[in-house]
Structures are given as C-alpha cells and as structure tokens.
Design a protein around this motif. Structure first.
Motif, PDB file in Angstrom:
ATOM      1  N   GLY A 152       0.818  -1.211   0.000  1.00  0.00           N
ATOM      2  CA  GLY A 152       0.000   0.000   0.000  1.00  0.00           C
ATOM      3  C   GLY A 152       0.850   1.259   0.000  1.00  0.00           C
ATOM      4  N   HIS A 153       0.168   2.391  -0.092  1.00  0.00           N
ATOM      5  CA  HIS A 153       0.848   3.680  -0.217  1.00  0.00           C
ATOM      6  C   HIS A 153       1.503   4.171   1.073  1.00  0.00           C
ATOM      7  N   HIS A 154       1.323   3.433   2.157  1.00  0.00           N
ATOM      8  CA  HIS A 154       2.004   3.815   3.404  1.00  0.00           C
ATOM      9  C   HIS A 154       2.828   2.647   3.894  1.00  0.00           C
ATOM     10  N   GLY A 155       3.081   1.689   2.983  1.00  0.00           N
ATOM     11  CA  GLY A 155       3.818   0.497   3.382  1.00  0.00           C
ATOM     12  C   GLY A 155       2.931  -0.590   3.947  1.00  0.00           C
ATOM     13  N   GLU A 156       1.599  -0.453   3.782  1.00  0.00           N
ATOM     14  CA  GLU A 156       0.725  -1.541   4.215  1.00  0.00           C
ATOM     15  C   GLU A 156       1.193  -2.804   3.495  1.00  0.00           C
ATOM     16  N   PRO A 157       1.286  -3.916   4.230  1.00  0.00           N
ATOM     17  CA  PRO A 157       1.852  -5.129   3.624  1.00  0.00           C
ATOM     18  C   PRO A 157       1.035  -5.594   2.421  1.00  0.00           C
ATOM     19  N   GLY A 158       1.730  -6.251   1.521  1.00  0.00           N
ATOM     20  CA  GLY A 158       1.066  -6.761   0.331  1.00  0.00           C
ATOM     21  C   GLY A 158       0.505  -8.143   0.563  1.00  0.00           C
ATOM     22  N   THR A 159       0.172  -8.794  -0.527  1.00  0.00           N
ATOM     23  CA  THR A 159      -0.397 -10.131  -0.415  1.00  0.00           C
ATOM     24  C   THR A 159       0.685 -11.197  -0.515  1.00  0.00           C
ATOM     25  N   ARG A 160       1.844 -10.815  -1.084  1.00  0.00           N
ATOM     26  CA  ARG A 160       2.915 -11.801  -1.259  1.00  0.00           C
ATOM     27  C   ARG A 160       4.267 -11.164  -0.993  1.00  0.00           C
ATOM     28  N   LEU A 161       5.072 -11.827  -0.204  1.00  0.00           N
ATOM     29  CA  LEU A 161       6.453 -11.416  -0.009  1.00  0.00           C
ATOM     30  C   LEU A 161       7.286 -12.411  -0.807  1.00  0.00           C
ATOM     31  N   GLU A 162       7.984 -11.922  -1.812  1.00  0.00           N
ATOM     32  CA  GLU A 162       8.635 -12.850  -2.747  1.00  0.00           C
ATOM     33  C   GLU A 162      10.086 -12.489  -2.998  1.00  0.00           C
ATOM     34  N   ILE A 163      10.804 -13.413  -3.613  1.00  0.00           N
ATOM     35  CA  ILE A 163      12.153 -13.130  -4.099  1.00  0.00           C
ATOM     36  C   ILE A 163      12.024 -12.094  -5.219  1.00  0.00           C
ATOM     37  N   LEU A 164      12.887 -11.085  -5.188  1.00  0.00           N
ATOM     38  CA  LEU A 164      12.863 -10.049  -6.222  1.00  0.00           C
ATOM     39  C   LEU A 164      13.149 -10.677  -7.586  1.00  0.00           C
ATOM     40  N   LYS A 165      12.230 -10.400  -8.529  1.00  0.00           N
ATOM     41  CA  LYS A 165      12.380 -10.984  -9.870  1.00  0.00           C
ATOM     42  C   LYS A 165      12.854  -9.929 -10.848  1.00  0.00           C
ATOM     43  N   SER A 166      13.009 -10.328 -12.107  1.00  0.00           N
ATOM     44  CA  SER A 166      13.412  -9.375 -13.149  1.00  0.00           C
ATOM     45  C   SER A 166      12.276  -8.388 -13.394  1.00  0.00           C
ATOM     46  N   ALA A 167      12.624  -7.233 -13.994  1.00  0.00           N
ATOM     47  CA  ALA A 167      11.620  -6.200 -14.269  1.00  0.00           C
ATOM     48  C   ALA A 167      10.480  -6.763 -15.108  1.00  0.00           C
ATOM     49  N   ASN A 168      10.819  -7.576 -16.111  1.00  0.00           N
ATOM     50  CA  ASN A 168       9.769  -8.128 -16.973  1.00  0.00           C
ATOM     51  C   ASN A 168       8.813  -9.033 -16.193  1.00  0.00           C
ATOM     52  N   GLU A 169       9.375  -9.842 -15.314  1.00  0.00           N
ATOM     53  CA  GLU A 169       8.507 -10.733 -14.529  1.00  0.00           C
ATOM     54  C   GLU A 169       7.617  -9.934 -13.578  1.00  0.00           C
ATOM     55  N   VAL A 170       8.180  -8.862 -12.984  1.00  0.00           N
ATOM     56  CA  VAL A 170       7.388  -8.005 -12.087  1.00  0.00           C
ATOM     57  C   VAL A 170       6.281  -7.325 -12.881  1.00  0.00           C
ATOM     58  N   ALA A 171       6.632  -6.810 -14.066  1.00  0.00           N
ATOM     59  CA  ALA A 171       5.643  -6.134 -14.917  1.00  0.00           C
ATOM     60  C   ALA A 171       4.521  -7.102 -15.291  1.00  0.00           C
TER      61      ALA A 171
END
Lengths: 330, 212
Positions: free
Chosen positions: A218-237
């Motif tokens: 979220g816009h104040h750092g509210e946690p997301g639905t998934r905490l994951e290994i950082l992926k490539s930009a294309n995979e994130v997109a």
C-alpha cells in the motif's frame, strides 16, 4: 538514508510553502487556513467545486493536482495522516462556486471520518457536498469486498475526469456519477522494494529484506499479499498486469489509460523499463493504450517501488481525460 | 451520591496531557509494530498544545472542550476526530454543572463513547480504542447501578480499562490501517486502546484525588 529537513514538525508547512512559491501561477494558500491549497482560478461561479485531500508525503499528490480543470482546493494533512475536518471544510468553502462541491478522496479511516465531519459542517453553511471514495487498490481486499479497498493512484484519473466534467458545467450529480465511473474503471497494484521513514519517527516503518519484494504493497507500506524473491523487471511487470487485469474483465478492443508511478526512490528510467513490458502485455491482452503516464505521480516518501493503474475508457471518459489541464502534477 | 466541585477540575486534563506527552515514545513504539509509528507523536502534539492553552482555572468540561478543539482543528488523522468527538461530547454532558457526582460522570462517559461510535465504524473486538473504552464505561455504569460509590466505581473502571487494553494483544485488527495486516496484527497491543487506557486512568485518578 540521508535527507533534507529542518525541524521534522515543520516539514509539511515548509513543503506547502515551497510548493506554492514554485507554482504561484497555478495555486495559492487559503488565507484562512495554511493547510488548504487552492487553485488560482477557484472558486468558479456556477461550477461544481472539486475538493480532495490526504496525508502529505505522497507529492505531487495531493497538492500537485490543484489547478485549472482539475481540483479546486486540497486539504493537506501531516505526513501519512488525514487532514483535519476543519481543513476539509475550509477546502470545501474555498472551492464552492454555488453549484455544490464534490469531495473526491481515498478510502482511509481518518479521511472517511474527517470528510464526514466536514460535510456535516458544510451543510450548516448551506453548501451541498457529495463524495466519491476511491478504492482502486486491488490487493487491499477481494473483489467481493471492493468497498474495503484503499484508494491509490487511480485517484488521479478520478480527479482529472471529475475536474473536466465540472469544468464543462455539469451538475453536482453528473460530476459525482462521472467521477464514480472513472474510479470504478480503475484497478491498481503496488510493488515495494524498500521501506520509507517518517522523519519524526526516525526509522523505517517496515522492512523489506534485500533480494525480496512485497507485491500488493500500500501507499504507506501496508503489507502486500505476497512477499517474494525479487524478480526481473519483466517478470514483475507481467505480475502487475496480471493482478490488475484479472480483477477487471475487459473485452478485447477496449481502450485504456495506463499510469505507472514511482513510489519515491525508484529512478524514473526503471519505471520506463517496467512500462516497456507493461504496455506489450496489455496489448497482448487485446487492449489498446490510449494514453500513458509514466513518472512520479503519487509517491510514498522514499519508498522504493512502483504502482500500476489501468483505467478502462469509454467515449465519455476518453474525452474528459483528454481535456487540457494546468496543474503541477501532470 | 458523592461528588466533587467542578471548580479547577480542568487541571485533570493538564495531568492527562502530561501523561500522554510522557508516553510519546512508548505510544509511537507500539504503533510502529502494526501502524506507521506516529501515534505518540500526534497524541503528544495535540495534548501538549491543549495543555499550553489551559489557564488553570477551567472546569473539567471547559478544559475538555479546549482539548477537543485542538484535536479536531489541528491534529487530523483518525485520532483527531475520534478523541475530538469523545471529549467534545463528554464536555457537553457535563455542561458547566457545579458538582461532578457519579451519575454525572457516568453520563459523561456514555456520551463520550457515543461520540466515538457515531464518527467511527469500529465494534468491540476490532482491536481499537473501543476495546478499552466500552468495558470501562460499562464497568463504571454497573458500579453506579449497584450503589458501589464514586471512588469504587472509578477503581472498577480503571481495572476494566486495563483489561480491555490488554485484550487487544490477542485480537486481529479489523478497522483502520493495521487491519490491512490481517493475522500479522495479532500479538501486539493496539496503540489507540493503550492511549485510551491512559486517558481513562488519568481521569479516574484526578477525580479520586479530589474525592479524598
């Protein structure tokens, strides 16, 4: 992180003061309330006034969207904290041109309460106030409970389209219906790579370990639905497009507007790297991109990350989105 | 019925403000675990500013109205309107009566609770200040109804407030920013319930001191 500040208690006042100096052709401070920023040309007699407001730290939101054919008056809160009911009331008064005022804001507990109180107080002044509450952040609640979702960068489309509708001379009911249609057509998602710090608190309000990312943040750092290994930009997109479009069943051929915003500390070039893939994925789904906005439109202090907002257009929304606007945020 | 003269009772609000200001770092620390960590900062700012504006001769309701005005017009967020409405409605319920007895105090508490529930949307169990306020108000009302006397009623209220505050540790937040955490909000105190307990304890101690 090293940062520019004097006394942390003065940051918001100094932000507003600097903003108004830099954009004196567009905005001024309300003489009765230093926490209200008013478009130079407001109030416009006979036009529905457009008001928004929210916590500071999201610049250029919210003050950057005050201007001609956009928002008439903005209530300014402390960092990440709702403006007071008094500030919302003073913004309503400053925007009132006699045709009623539309308060278009995001779904947060404090804003809901303060707008509710301001609306009651404005009624005593004889000002007709109606509201639209933005809830475009897909990961903040399931689709069946869309009324619980937070408002994020989709608010910019809501202001743009609501502001243009009001500028055409529409009634308060028409402005509200159009702004509602705009936000109903918006879906957003955020991905966070690094936290942010309130200067008065002095340490990050959450942690993201190196090599990880928070999907749905979220816009104040509210946690997301998934905490994951950082992926490539294309995979994130790809993930962002999937989250946003899977929530919004759009027929092939539909035109959309796309907004990719940085959260504060992500370089603009990385936003374009994301956008390169985002647009091709959207097109691959049979949609057409009518307009794209890529940059820092709605930030969260120095959070690292980005948000994606997709707005489904129809003829009316497309025309209103294309109305020329003068404000600092665009 | 036993009561105290309302003369000079505004000092209770000054003591309450001192308590909140003294706990600025603590309230921010617990808020930081599931919120954005600014509860203590905002509370200390509001209560501190109100204390600066008290002249020392106010009655309790006058001092509460000054506090409410600062919270509503200068603090914002969620706590500004919630505590702002609570103190404004508490002040209205006392409305310049010369003596504060247990019946007046009970009406004041109930009015404050109604004010919070009118503006907010939380229920007991949602991990908010209501988890402290509701049992505290009900405990005081029950004590008055069974003729326990003002002093004992205040003690019962304080105890119920503390139990209510501690009950938030095991709750999952369902309203406000921490509700976005779901299960991750379990296991820590709610900052609002903690500050509410400080407020009610200060009120009870301030009245009890004057009853003696």
């Amino acid at each position: 992180m090293q940062r520019f500040f004097n006394n942390p208690d003065d940051i918001v006042d100094e932000t507003v003061a600097g903003f108004v100096k830099a954009h004196r052709d567009l905005v001024r401070i309300d003489p009765s309330n230093p926490r209200v920023v008013v478009a130079r040309n407001a109030p416009v007699k006979g036009k529905v006034g457009i008001v928004t407001g929210g916590g500071s730290g999201h610049e250029p939101a919210f003050i950057g969207y005050a201007g001609r054919n956009m928002v008439d008056a903005v209530a300014v809160g402390e960092l990440f904290s709702s403006p007071t009911a008094k500030s919302f009331l003073d913004a309503i008064r400053a925007a009132d041109g006699g045709a009623g005022v539309a308060v278009l804001y995001g779904n947060y507990a404090g804003d809901n309460m303060n707008v509710k109180m301001a609306r009651k107080m404005a009624a005593r002044d004889g000002i007709d106030v109606a509201t639209v509450v933005a809830n475009d952040d897909v990961c903040s609640a399931p689709l069946a409970e869309r009324e619980k979702r937070r408002g994020v960068a989709g608010e910019i489309f809501m202001w743009k389209i609501g502001g243009a509708k009001a500028a055409e001379g529409a009634s308060l009911d028409e402005v509200i219906a159009t702004a509602q249609k705009a936000i109903d057509g918006c879906r957003s998602v955020g991905v966070g790579l690094g936290p942010c710090t309130l200067p008065a608190v002095g340490h990050p309000n959450f942690q993201i370990e190196p090599g990880r990312m928070e999907v749905g943040i979220g816009h104040h750092g509210e946690p997301g639905t998934r905490l994951e290994i950082l992926k490539s930009a294309n995979e994130v997109a790809d993930d962002m497009v999937r989250i946003v479009l899977d929530d919004h069943d759009l027929p092939a051929g539909r035109e959309v507007a796309v907004l990719v915003s940085g959260l504060g500390a992500t370089p603009i070039n990385e936003l374009y790297v994301l956008y390169d893939r985002i647009e091709s994925q959207i097109v691959a789904r049979g949609l057409t991109v009518h307009r794209a906005y890529v940059g820092n439109y709605f930030t969260s202090l120095e959070m690292v990350g980005a948000t994606l907002t997709v707005l489904a257009l129809d003829g009316d929304l497309k025309r209103l989105l294309d109305v020329e606007t003068a404000c600092a945020g665009f | 019925m036993t009561g105290i003269s309302s003369k000079g009772t505004g000092a209770i609000v000054a003591d309450m403000a001192a308590e909140i200001v003294a706990n600025k770092a603590y309230l921010s620390e617990i808020d930081g675990k599931i919120g954005d960590g600014d509860h203590g900062v905002n509370m200390a700012k509001g209560f501190g500013r109100a204390a600066e504006r008290l002249k020392g001769e106010e009655t309790l309701d006058e001092a509460m109205q000054i506090l409410s005005d600062v919270l509503m017009s200068e603090i914002g967020g969620s706590m500004g309107p919630l505590y702002g409405m609570m103190f404004s409605d508490m002040a209205d319920a006392l409305s310049a009566r010369p003596v504060i007895d247990e019946a007046a105090f009970a009406r004041m508490l109930r009015a404050g609770l109604d004010g919070v529930q009118d503006i907010g949307s939380a229920k007991v169990g949602d991990k908010t200040l209501l988890d402290c306020l509701v049992p505290a108000v009900e405990a005081f009302e029950a004590a008055v109804a069974s003729n326990k006397g003002f002093a004992e009623g205040l003690g019962t209220m304080k105890a119920a407030a503390a139990v209510g505050r501690d009950s938030t540790i095991d709750l999952v937040a369902r309203v406000g920013r921490s509700s976005r955490l779901g299960e991750r909000s379990r296991g820590v105190l709610d900052a609002g319930a903690t500050s509410c307990c400080m407020i009610l304890t200060s009120l009870a101690d301030g009245i009890a001191k004057r009853l003696n």
